[in-house]
Scaffold this active site. Structure first.
Site, PDB file in Angstrom:
ATOM      1  N   LYS A 248       0.853  -1.204   0.000  1.00 55.04           N
ATOM      2  CA  LYS A 248       0.000   0.000   0.000  1.00 55.04           C
ATOM      3  C   LYS A 248       0.882   1.245   0.000  1.00 55.04           C
ATOM      4  CE  LYS A 248      -1.695   1.560   4.054  1.00 55.04           C
ATOM      5  NZ  LYS A 248      -1.372   2.952   4.412  1.00 55.04           N
ATOM      6  N   ASN A 249       1.887   1.276   0.898  1.00 58.70           N
ATOM      7  CA  ASN A 249       2.660   2.517   1.074  1.00 58.70           C
ATOM      8  C   ASN A 249       3.659   2.756  -0.042  1.00 58.70           C
ATOM      9  OD1 ASN A 249       1.139   3.003   3.285  1.00 58.70           O
ATOM     10  ND2 ASN A 249       2.705   2.413   4.780  1.00 58.70           N
TER      11      ASN A 249
ATOM     12  N   ARG B   7      -4.100  10.966   4.211  1.00 64.08           N
ATOM     13  CA  ARG B   7      -2.959  11.871   4.356  1.00 64.08           C
ATOM     14  C   ARG B   7      -1.970  11.741   3.197  1.00 64.08           C
ATOM     15  NH1 ARG B   7      -0.836  14.005   7.839  1.00 64.08           N
ATOM     16  NH2 ARG B   7       1.213  13.212   7.288  1.00 64.08           N
TER      17      ARG B   7
ATOM     18  N   CYS C 159      -4.665  12.738  12.266  1.00 63.08           N
ATOM     19  CA  CYS C 159      -5.378  11.462  12.175  1.00 63.08           C
ATOM     20  C   CYS C 159      -5.317  10.831  13.563  1.00 63.08           C
ATOM     21  CB  CYS C 159      -4.766  10.573  11.103  1.00 63.08           C
ATOM     22  SG  CYS C 159      -3.314   9.741  11.648  1.00 63.08           S
TER      23      CYS C 159
ATOM     24  N   ARG D 145       0.599  14.657  12.897  1.00 58.34           N
ATOM     25  CA  ARG D 145       1.167  14.368  11.583  1.00 58.34           C
ATOM     26  C   ARG D 145       1.207  15.606  10.677  1.00 58.34           C
ATOM     27  NH1 ARG D 145      -0.998   8.723   9.564  1.00 58.34           N
ATOM     28  NH2 ARG D 145       0.865   8.819   8.280  1.00 58.34           N
TER      29      ARG D 145
ATOM     30  N   ASP E 222       4.618   0.454  12.036  1.00 64.54           N
ATOM     31  CA  ASP E 222       3.380  -0.122  11.496  1.00 64.54           C
ATOM     32  C   ASP E 222       3.175  -1.575  11.907  1.00 64.54           C
ATOM     33  OD1 ASP E 222       3.466   1.655   8.300  1.00 64.54           O
ATOM     34  OD2 ASP E 222       3.023   2.284  10.344  1.00 64.54           O
TER      35      ASP E 222
ATOM     36  N   ARG F 191      -8.618  -0.253   4.495  1.00 62.99           N
ATOM     37  CA  ARG F 191      -7.665   0.717   3.927  1.00 62.99           C
ATOM     38  C   ARG F 191      -6.349   0.028   3.564  1.00 62.99           C
ATOM     39  NH1 ARG F 191      -7.099   6.342   6.889  1.00 62.99           N
ATOM     40  NH2 ARG F 191      -5.734   6.444   5.085  1.00 62.99           N
TER      41      ARG F 191
HETATM   42  C1  EPZ Z   1       4.434   6.839   6.273  1.00 62.06           C
HETATM   43  O1  EPZ Z   1       3.691   7.906   6.825  1.00 62.06           O
HETATM   44  C2  EPZ Z   1       3.471   5.669   6.185  1.00 62.06           C
HETATM   45  N1  EPZ Z   1       2.352   6.026   5.321  1.00 62.06           N
HETATM   46  C3  EPZ Z   1       2.959   5.320   7.582  1.00 62.06           C
HETATM   47  O2  EPZ Z   1       2.128   4.172   7.456  1.00 62.06           O
HETATM   48  C4  EPZ Z   1       4.156   4.957   8.462  1.00 62.06           C
HETATM   49  O3  EPZ Z   1       3.703   4.689   9.767  1.00 62.06           O
HETATM   50  C5  EPZ Z   1       5.141   6.148   8.480  1.00 62.06           C
HETATM   51  O4  EPZ Z   1       5.533   6.473   7.125  1.00 62.06           O
HETATM   52  C6  EPZ Z   1       6.399   5.826   9.288  1.00 62.06           C
HETATM   53  O5  EPZ Z   1       7.035   4.706   8.747  1.00 62.06           O
HETATM   54  C7  EPZ Z   1       2.516   6.000   3.981  1.00 62.06           C
HETATM   55  O6  EPZ Z   1       3.588   5.691   3.476  1.00 62.06           O
HETATM   56  C8  EPZ Z   1       1.318   6.358   3.145  1.00 62.06           C
HETATM   57  P1  EPZ Z   1       6.600  10.133   8.400  1.00 62.06           P
HETATM   58  P2  EPZ Z   1       4.325   9.399   6.843  1.00 62.06           P
HETATM   59  O7  EPZ Z   1       6.590  11.386   7.610  1.00 62.06           O
HETATM   60  O8  EPZ Z   1       5.151   9.606   5.642  1.00 62.06           O
HETATM   61  C9  EPZ Z   1       6.408  13.437  11.791  1.00 62.06           C
HETATM   62  C10 EPZ Z   1       0.214   2.870   7.745  1.00 62.06           C
HETATM   63  O9  EPZ Z   1      -0.241   2.327   8.751  1.00 62.06           O
HETATM   64  N2  EPZ Z   1       6.381  14.394  10.677  1.00 62.06           N
HETATM   65  O10 EPZ Z   1       7.763   9.197   8.266  1.00 62.06           O
HETATM   66  O11 EPZ Z   1       3.239  10.345   7.137  1.00 62.06           O
HETATM   67  C11 EPZ Z   1       5.157  12.568  11.830  1.00 62.06           C
HETATM   68  O12 EPZ Z   1       4.130  13.230  12.539  1.00 62.06           O
HETATM   69  C12 EPZ Z   1       0.743   4.286   7.816  1.00 62.06           C
HETATM   70  O13 EPZ Z   1       0.333   2.314   6.616  1.00 62.06           O
HETATM   71  C13 EPZ Z   1       6.482  15.762  10.950  1.00 62.06           C
HETATM   72  O14 EPZ Z   1       6.565  16.168  12.108  1.00 62.06           O
HETATM   73  O15 EPZ Z   1       5.272   9.297   8.115  1.00 62.06           O
HETATM   74  C14 EPZ Z   1       5.651  11.343  12.531  1.00 62.06           C
HETATM   75  O16 EPZ Z   1       5.638  11.574  13.934  1.00 62.06           O
HETATM   76  C15 EPZ Z   1       0.518   4.898   9.184  1.00 62.06           C
HETATM   77  N3  EPZ Z   1       6.463  16.640   9.927  1.00 62.06           N
HETATM   78  C16 EPZ Z   1       7.105  11.212  12.061  1.00 62.06           C
HETATM   79  O17 EPZ Z   1       7.471  12.503  11.569  1.00 62.06           O
HETATM   80  C17 EPZ Z   1       6.379  16.239   8.623  1.00 62.06           C
HETATM   81  O18 EPZ Z   1       6.398  17.096   7.713  1.00 62.06           O
HETATM   82  C18 EPZ Z   1       7.307  10.215  10.931  1.00 62.06           C
HETATM   83  O19 EPZ Z   1       6.355  10.514   9.936  1.00 62.06           O
HETATM   84  C19 EPZ Z   1       6.294  14.854   8.357  1.00 62.06           C
HETATM   85  C20 EPZ Z   1       6.297  13.954   9.398  1.00 62.06           C
END
Ligand code: EPZ
Length: 422
Positions: free
Chosen positions: A22-23, A94, A118, A123, A308, A400
């Protein structure tokens, strides 16, 4: 809203096919915006998030056709008719923010609704915006939308992430492929989904080095061609189903599984008393003895233990011999499955980002509620091992990220069915 009814039914036996990630698919699909030529994805998963991304791309004027029962996604962004990603679609998922970088790179402008938070955390998307500003974009936040412009096009630059962000790395990587000059991304995410995106972009003519490491270098090109690309195996679905024989006993072979996708996870499984063997078809998993041993888990960016899989691992550790400590370091609110597991007799104390799990002999089936995607499947895993019947409500969360859960688990002997809620 449908419910899933699971009844503990002893050891599992057989094979489970693992779908495309998915991701990975959610970042590969927006890559179509980078080229006027067709981009086709094979091995695509059949999920509601993919349908949402399809709607979003179609709202921008992309042609997106689903073939072979959704396993093939044929896209063409020859004629982009809008550069605005509206709130009503973005709020549902998102990952919609991932159209920002490609649209900016191709059109020099983009208007994307801020995704909103979310269940698992606020996020924000600040790292996405800062990264694109480092490539010369100008960002203006108005009425809940990001108005991004790149007068004269994006220019190569240095992007230094203060901490790892998967999505921000993906947005930056896609945008940089068409920026004039060289871009260096430091502290880049190293997830397999990033590598898969880079491989696909390279097939489209992008010049990228270093994907899978913390430093990715991109030489911008004037235009990208079309390509056909198979979506990489879903390592989170893989890890989820590997936990089924771990929690129930028996032996299950996950078809398409690759050990390099789940290295840290397999180390923890081994520590807990679960054997994983590579076969020519995938990964075979069986519990070593009768009991699961308590282990400590800390979630980290790849190649660390994936956030995850934290909820699913917690379900296993609820039945372990001893006390396990799980630290969730990526998201601020990702233990919502804990109170639901407690309803099934688990002993879990949550303090901030730390959950302490004291294993119990058996869990008891109960009515429980899914709160987010990975929590939903954690409850199903617990139900597989529990005495009696577990009824999981709000299974739209499940749809999802997991296709055909009932079919896949029934196929290895689980007693599980989906019922329509009156
Ligand atoms: C991706 O989300 C995945 N989603 C998430 O999977 C996964 O949990 C996450 O990466 C971490 O591995 C998809 O790929 C669609 P991040 P993403 O940016 O990119 C903070 C699932 O269950 N952050 O690596 O949104 C954020 O809040 C989903 O399939 C900022 O502060 O994750 C988090 O605490 C859930 N500012 C941390 O960084 C930003 O601009 C990591 O988020 C971006 C992120």
């Amino acid at each position: 809203m449908d419910k899933i009814v699971v009844t503990g039914n002893g050891p599992l036996q057989g094979t489970i096919p693992i779908a495309g990630a998915k991701n990975a698919c959610l970042t590969l699909m927006p890559a179509t915006l980078l080229s006027e030529e067709p981009l086709t994805l094979t091995n695509a998963p059949r999920l509601s998030d993919i349908r949402t991304m399809t709607q979003l791309l179609q709202s921008l004027g992309c042609e997106v056709t689903s073939l072979q029962d959704g396993q093939v996604i044929a896209m063409s962004s020859h004629d982009i008719t809008s550069h605005t990603a509206h709130y009503d679609i973005v709020r549902k998922m998102r990952a919609s923010i991932l159209v920002l970088g490609p649209m900016l790179a191709r059109l020099g402008q983009a208007v994307v609704s801020l995704p909103g938070g979310c269940a698992i955390g606020a996020r924000p998307v600040d790292l996405h915006l800062r990264a694109l500003e480092a490539l010369g974009a100008e960002m203006d936040l108005r009425e809940g939308y990001v108005h991004a412009t790149a007068p004269g096009g994006l220019k190569g630059g240095v992007i230094e992430f203060p901490f790892v962000s998967v999505g921000a790395t993906e947005n930056a990587l896609m945008a940089a492929t068409l920026a004039k000059g060289t871009t260096v991304i430091r502290n880049a995410a190293r997830e397999p989904e990033i590598v898969d995106l880079a491989v696909c972009l390279r097939k489209m003519g992008a010049r990228i080095e270093g994907e899978g490491t913390s430093t990715i270098t991109i030489e911008g090109v004037d235009r990208l061609q079309g390509a056909t690309h198979p979506v990489v195996t879903d390592r989170i679905e893989l890890g989820t189903y590997m936990l089924a024989p771990a929690i129930c006993g028996g032996e299950v072979e996950c078809l398409g599984g690759r050990i390099d996708l789940v290295g840290a996870f397999c180390e923890k499984l081994h520590e807990a008393g679960v054997d994983v063997v590579e076969t020519e078809r995938g990964l075979k998993v069986r519990r070593r003895g009768d009991a699961i041993r308590a282990v400590d888990v800390t979630t980290e960016p790849f190649p660390g233990f994936p956030t995850d899989l934290q909820a699913q691992m917690m379900a296993l550790l609820c039945t372990a011999d001893g006390v396990s400590v799980l630290e969730e370091k990526i998201f601020e609110n990702r233990f919502m499955h804990a109170p639901e597991l407690v309803r099934m007799g688990a002993r879990i104390d949550v303090h901030g980002g730390t959950a302490t799990v004291t294993g119990v002999k058996t869990l008891k089936g109960a009515p429980v509620m899914a709160t987010d995607l990975r929590a939903s499947v954690s409850l199903i895993l617990a139900g597989l091992a529990a005495e009696g019947e577990t009824v999981v409500s709000r299974v739209y969360h499940l749809d999802r990220g997991y296709e055909h859960v009932v079919r896949k688990l029934s196929g290895v002997g689980a007693k599980i069915e989906r019922v329509r809620d009156e």
